[in-house]
Design an enzyme around this catalytic site. Structure first.
Site, PDB file in Angstrom:
ATOM      1  N   ASN A  96      -0.674  -4.137  -1.595  1.00  0.00           N
ATOM      2  CA  ASN A  96      -0.651  -5.313  -0.879  1.00  0.00           C
ATOM      3  C   ASN A  96      -1.478  -4.943   0.440  1.00  0.00           C
ATOM      4  O   ASN A  96      -2.024  -3.919   0.545  1.00  0.00           O
ATOM      5  CB  ASN A  96       0.775  -6.033  -0.038  1.00  0.00           C
ATOM      6  CG  ASN A  96       0.565  -7.514   0.034  1.00  0.00           C
ATOM      7  OD1 ASN A  96      -0.250  -8.008   0.703  1.00  0.00           O
ATOM      8  ND2 ASN A  96       1.660  -8.327  -0.599  1.00  0.00           N
ATOM      9  N   LEU A 108       1.821 -17.054   4.535  1.00  0.00           N
ATOM     10  CA  LEU A 108       2.306 -17.522   3.358  1.00  0.00           C
ATOM     11  C   LEU A 108       2.399 -19.053   3.514  1.00  0.00           C
ATOM     12  O   LEU A 108       3.414 -19.525   2.907  1.00  0.00           O
ATOM     13  CB  LEU A 108       3.961 -16.861   3.194  1.00  0.00           C
ATOM     14  CG  LEU A 108       3.961 -15.644   2.697  1.00  0.00           C
ATOM     15  CD1 LEU A 108       5.551 -15.130   2.248  1.00  0.00           C
ATOM     16  CD2 LEU A 108       3.114 -15.483   1.390  1.00  0.00           C
ATOM     17  N   GLY A 160      -6.800  -3.608  -4.495  1.00  0.00           N
ATOM     18  CA  GLY A 160      -6.940  -2.860  -3.473  1.00  0.00           C
ATOM     19  C   GLY A 160      -8.313  -2.892  -3.301  1.00  0.00           C
ATOM     20  O   GLY A 160      -8.853  -1.652  -3.720  1.00  0.00           O
ATOM     21  N   CYS A 192       4.596  -8.584   2.449  1.00  0.00           N
ATOM     22  CA  CYS A 192       3.530  -9.334   3.198  1.00  0.00           C
ATOM     23  C   CYS A 192       3.840  -9.150   4.533  1.00  0.00           C
ATOM     24  O   CYS A 192       4.960  -9.204   5.150  1.00  0.00           O
ATOM     25  CB  CYS A 192       3.744 -10.946   2.817  1.00  0.00           C
ATOM     26  SG  CYS A 192       2.845 -11.845   3.824  1.00  0.00           S
ATOM     27  N   ASN A 252      -6.220 -10.818   7.489  1.00  0.00           N
ATOM     28  CA  ASN A 252      -5.559 -12.114   7.376  1.00  0.00           C
ATOM     29  C   ASN A 252      -4.124 -12.337   7.895  1.00  0.00           C
ATOM     30  O   ASN A 252      -3.356 -11.389   7.833  1.00  0.00           O
ATOM     31  CB  ASN A 252      -5.819 -12.711   5.937  1.00  0.00           C
ATOM     32  CG  ASN A 252      -4.480 -12.333   5.197  1.00  0.00           C
ATOM     33  OD1 ASN A 252      -3.790 -13.124   5.256  1.00  0.00           O
ATOM     34  ND2 ASN A 252      -4.603 -11.356   4.326  1.00  0.00           N
ATOM     35  N   SER A 253      -4.054 -13.430   8.588  1.00  0.00           N
ATOM     36  CA  SER A 253      -2.824 -13.786   9.063  1.00  0.00           C
ATOM     37  C   SER A 253      -2.391 -15.262   8.568  1.00  0.00           C
ATOM     38  O   SER A 253      -2.378 -16.143   9.506  1.00  0.00           O
ATOM     39  CB  SER A 253      -2.640 -13.663  10.705  1.00  0.00           C
ATOM     40  OG  SER A 253      -1.441 -14.127  10.975  1.00  0.00           O
ATOM     41  N   GLY A 259       1.106 -16.755  -2.585  1.00  0.00           N
ATOM     42  CA  GLY A 259       2.613 -16.540  -2.344  1.00  0.00           C
ATOM     43  C   GLY A 259       3.447 -17.762  -2.250  1.00  0.00           C
ATOM     44  O   GLY A 259       3.310 -18.706  -1.370  1.00  0.00           O
TER      45      GLY A 259
END
Ligand SMILES: Cc1cc2nc3c(=O)[nH]c(=O)nc-3n(C[C@H](O)[C@H](O)[C@H](O)COP(=O)(O)OP(=O)(O)OC[C@H]3O[C@@H](n4cnc5c(N)ncnc54)[C@H](O)[C@@H]3O)c2cc1C
Ligand SMILES: Cc1cc2nc3c(=O)[nH]c(=O)nc-3n(C[C@H](O)[C@H](O)[C@H](O)COP(=O)(O)OP(=O)(O)OC[C@H]3O[C@@H](n4cnc5c(N)ncnc54)[C@H](O)[C@@H]3O)c2cc1C
Ligand SMILES: Cc1cc2nc3c(=O)[nH]c(=O)nc-3n(C[C@H](O)[C@H](O)[C@H](O)COP(=O)(O)O)c2cc1C
Ligand SMILES: Cc1cc2nc3c(=O)[nH]c(=O)nc-3n(C[C@H](O)[C@H](O)[C@H](O)COP(=O)(O)O)c2cc1C
Ligand code: FES
Ligand code: FES
Lengths: 307, 246, 307, 246
Positions: free
Chosen positions: A196, A78, A247, A134, A74-75, A51
């Site tokens: 997403n 971006l 997905g 996101c 996940n974190s 991204g």
């Protein structure tokens, strides 16, 4: 024979030709370079970039990954070098990879999205995937991906500046995924991709607090497949643009399910981490399935589960 | 560069001490000291492979020293001889063994000793001392004897060697460089004392990983030059680049 | 000592006392009888009955179960003997089980729900759990569980006839889970439980059609936990009634996560199929965790991850 | 009634033919012919146990005959001696062996032979003939020799016995009762022909299962008396109750 095999997997999305319907998903494949160490990424249908945002981003602090049952939260937030830097340093390398290059674009405001689309429109990317979904940064666009009206607004605006085929990437956190899809098409989306990650969380029971600094983060991986497939099925029934299914896809069987639900192509994300060769195995698996089942062209089975 | 993802056969998997295991697999690689592999059993769960350092490498066999912690390492602990596992690697930058010279201190905390055996074997023309701290049980230290001059042991329980932390007995005085692997608090202390002596120090960092190859940006660590990927830009960093406030 | 252990797990929901916060989830535990063959179900905090409807229902045709990665998709379709038959034949046996009995009520119309609540109010059940969220039958109530306004309407109406504590069970398919929770509380819910199953699907790629006759069915199990936990966390922040956390709980760790997110109790569903003893193992695990961590009363950690 | 869910040790797990395996585990139970167990390996995936019939039972050991199909049975096929697995059971009604008397036909299709060995052993004072059909390879039939009078084999490929389906060679004429297990189409045919001769027939049904004990209502099969749970009310039913239109 080899030629025939290639032919039967060929896929078109918005007049862009894909060798096959398997695309590496944004954020899981960097800019293609790392996986080139395993295989010729030119064998993929396409690659979605990490991204991108107008300006460079350092991403989130604290723990960024947490594994769950058949899933990954996940974190990342971006983290990316910014569009200019991408166009200058990464894109030229990607253009040599001999596959379709899709720029995934995030943003924090309509203006930022518009600015990003303008710049990417002047670049050599083949398509733009607008990430309005996101969950990991306030400015990651998920706010735009919840309510159809807001999405309509951002897509309409962006479309005015967009000279590349525009894919809008939907969030499973949308209030109503079908309505969202319809509105995005009305606003000018040339194609849709979904889904997403799901907004999710985990708690460290010994520290007695959320695992992630941001509390919430995005769930992906095999665990979400049954919900993603349902959403793709529902959306394909209601829109006329090509839909890219995403997905939890980790095998050719999963990919075929999405195609039978109506998807024109699929993106493979988390499964790349489970097995770095997975995209190739999926392509080969689809090919073999078609041969075994006597399917000459993938169009024959697209959406067949809806009939 | 070409990277491999392949099935390897387990040649040995033994329990050394309480929760410490040594796994030996068949495989031929070109490995640098301090590099690691992503290891995945054939089980569907956990879905992600686990990063484990190269402990030793001899023609045709790679060894790993690992501690049983959670889902991934528990499954590793159950592997039998001739079972197949999937290895991706070797990964990461590793220690720059070519350019490390002189009198060297290797400082390890617990399972942080894992990457150090192949490392001391790889350091040529160096005079190496090993400092290592454990909670209670001491393991694997004997393997180092042939390659180092002195071994200093600390245990928190006092069962062997000095009673306390390895950082209590280590001083960078006289060393040309320090190589360090262990819990972050311990590495931070070592970096701090090295700063006082202006001794170069290399640390091997640990973060949760997904891809292991630099693609997911899940393993970043903050450095003085911005975010770096532990799996690709590391795991070895200059101590002061990552422990900025040490 | 044993006495103390029991004390520290005691939980109250709407003045009903639970021995501990672990409840068997609706539809996964029958009417308690089958699991009595494994252990004394009187050791549970409570049991939710299989979803009941005013009249007997035969349930859905075709395949009813499909396993996915860390999950189960079911299409049971509220097969049940009807409320009268339940009250006459099952409830007397359940009352002897020495645990809290919660009647789970489904329905196809507001009137049907109201009629059901009236009958159950006159019975010996301890609480009523209003299922406005079953995705498996048109008349299963999910339609009521999507839009907050519709839910408000059904809960308000039902509340007028309800003489038992009323738990409203929310669907993760709700457009906005927090708004839904708030509206249900405004309408008179004494407590909330969440989540029910996710609308999901699977396709049989060899038969080239959906696995389930109804196309869509409900996803449960460990795979959904990270999303369920997030929803419970968000809801607990915004409501003042007790919240029962549900979704993928299979270990004491999962249960503690939900409690730290703010849940007063938890329901365990699919995990009973994985391990029929799981509820007891969770109760024992919570007890041991509290001892190890020096927690005297479960109130000490309830919602602690939100602070 | 008290039901058990417990760990059992694998005593043997052998590959009999292409995808057919025999698993023997330690365990002492009170088992009726035609009952089954829910079997789960210690792996996290697949999450659900799999229903497998009791193939044989001798003091202290339960045997299962199974076909490797998907995720669950593939993991079973990898079990080694001394591995632990979880067994819930014995479950289901089983055949009413006490009340079956006279000249009996056992009709099995492929892996449908699995529940029949312990069944023929359990039928007292009966004169039993075995009819069994396979695709190509024949397995396990020899084990029946001691307990039955005649064995009739059909294979679709014609490799052994009659070339065709077992239903081609079976007639209920002369039998007092028929016990049948196999694919639904085959059982339906057998029920039909039994109807013509008014011969009582018992079939063992198969459905996807989750709980295996009657709690989830996932395994229902339609009968003339409404929905029944295969796991608890079955797996054995009167043929005409389930194949209503046969
Ligand atoms: C480059 C590198 C080299 C390593 N080399 C070794 C080695 O040689 N020997 C060895 O025993 N261990 C090594 N580790 C640590 C090892 O990867 C973790 O202990 C392992 O992943 C834990 O997996 P698990 O499934 O058993 O535990 P989990 O169930 O995943 O977690 C158990 C605990 O470990 C933590 N954890 C999980 N993954 C990681 C991770 N990647 N890094 C740090 N903490 C984690 C969890 O938060 C939790 O507290 C290395 C890590 C890295 C990044
Ligand atoms: C009461 C009972 C007794 C049984 N006894 C035996 C036995 O003794 N030996 C034996 O080999 N098999 C037996 N079966 C069938 C066995 O349970 C299935 O073959 C097994 O569950 C397949 O699991 P899997 O994970 O390998 O396959 P999956 O990956 O789950 O599926 C493979 C294929 O099998 C189908 N399937 C999955 N579960 C079932 C199920 N429960 N019933 C029917 N089809 C299913 C799937 O739809 C798919 O087509 C029995 C089934 C029942 C209900
Ligand atoms: C580590 C990670 C990073 C991601 N980064 C992005 C991103 O930058 N932009 C985006 O649109 N999606 C991003 N995604 C979402 C994926 O592209 C994909 O939509 C999602 O993971 C679901 O697919 P999967 O289950 O195959 O992973 C990311 C996912 C992961 C796991
Ligand atoms: C087989 C099955 C049947 C169910 N039937 C009902 C029902 O009748 N009423 C209801 O409110 N929820 C029903 N549920 C949903 C569960 O009670 C629970 O909300 C859901 O499964 C999520 O929890 P879990 O992941 O622990 O299973 C059912 C779930 C399963 C798996
Ligand atoms: S683990 Fe993916 S970038 Fe390091
Ligand atoms: S498998 Fe649950 S009722 Fe039969």
């Amino acid at each position: 024979m080899a030629g025939m095999c290639l032919l039967m997997l060929k896929t078109n999305i918005c007049k862009v030709e894909f060798k096959n319907p398997v695309i590496a998903a944004s954020g899981t494949f960097g800019f293609g370079e790392e996986y080139s160490a395993f295989y010729d990424v030119g064998r993929l249908g396409g690659i979605c970039t990490k991204g991108l945002t107008l300006n460079k981003k350092e991403g989130n602090k604290g723990i960024r990954l947490h594994e769950t049952r058949a899933g990954l939260i996940n974190s990342i937030g971006l983290q990316n070098p910014g569009i200019d830097c991408f166009i200058e340093n990464e894109l030229p390398k990607m253009k040599k990879m001999n596959t379709v290059i899709i720029a995934n674009l995030g943003g924090g405001s309509i203006e930022e999205y518009a600015e990003g689309v303008k710049k990417l429109s002047e670049s050599e990317v083949d398509m733009i995937e607008l990430n309005i979904s996101c969950p990991n940064v306030k400015s990651g666009g998920m706010a735009f991906g919840i309510k159809s009206e807001t999405a309509f607004e951002v897509v309409s605006k962006v479309k005015g500046y967009c000279k590349k085929p525009l894919i809008v990437k939907l969030s499973p956190n949308a209030e109503n995924i079908v309505d969202m899809a319809v509105k995005c098409c009305e606003a000018g989306a040339d194609a849709l991709s979904l889904i997403n990650t799901f907004k999710a969380m985990a708690i460290d029971i010994y520290k007695r607090k959320p695992v992630f600094d941001n509390i919430f983060a995005g769930l992906s991986g095999p665990c979400i497949k049954p919900i993603a497939l349902r959403m793709v099925y529902e959306v394909c029934k209601e829109v006329n643009v090509p839909v890219i299914g995403i997905g939890g896809i980790e095998s050719f069987k999963d990919a075929i399910e999405f195609i039978m639900a109506g998807a024109t192509a699929v993106e493979v994300g988390t499964a790349n981490f489970i097995n770095p060769m997975v995209c190739l195995e999926i392509i080969d698996g689809i090919k073999k399935f078609m041969e075994d089942e006597g399917i000459k062209n993938i169009e024959e089975i697209r959406g067949i589960a809806r009939r | 560069m070409q990277l491999s993802y392949k099935s390897c056969k387990v040649a040995e998997n033994i329990n050394l001490s309480e929760d410490i295991y040594k796994l030996k697999v068949e495989g031929d690689y070109d490995i640098k000291a301090g590099q690691f592999f992503m290891i995945k059993s054939l089980n569907e769960e956990p879905i992600l492979p686990r990063p484990i350092s190269v402990h030793d490498f001899e023609e045709g066999y790679v060894s790993f020293l690992y501690q049983k912690k959670g889902r991934g390492t528990s499954i590793m602990a159950k592997l039998n001889v001739n079972d197949e596992i999937k290895l991706t690697g070797p990964l990461g930058n590793g220690f720059d063994a070519e350019n490390i010279k002189g009198k060297i201190a290797v400082v390890a905390g617990g399972i942080g000793i894992a990457p150090m055996l192949y490392t001391v074997k790889s350091l040529k023309n160096c005079d190496i001392d090993l400092y290592v701290g454990f909670k209670d049980e001491v393991y694997e230290v004997d393997e180092f004897k042939k390659f180092v001059s002195n071994i200093y042991i600390a245990t928190e329980s006092g069962k062997y060697g000095y009673k306390g932390y390895v950082t209590d007995i280590f001083s960078p005085f006289e060393y040309n460089a320090v190589l360090c692997c262990g819990p972050e608090v311990m590495m931070e202390k070592v970096v701090k004392v090295c700063r006082d002596y202006a001794t170069p120090i290399f640390v091997s960092m640990e973060k949760h990983m997904a891809c292991g190859i630099g693609a997911c940006l899940g393993c970043t660590c903050e450095t003085k030059d911005g975010n770096k990927r532990v799996c690709k830009d590391g795991p070895v960093f200059y101590g002061r680049d990552v422990f900025i406030n040490a």
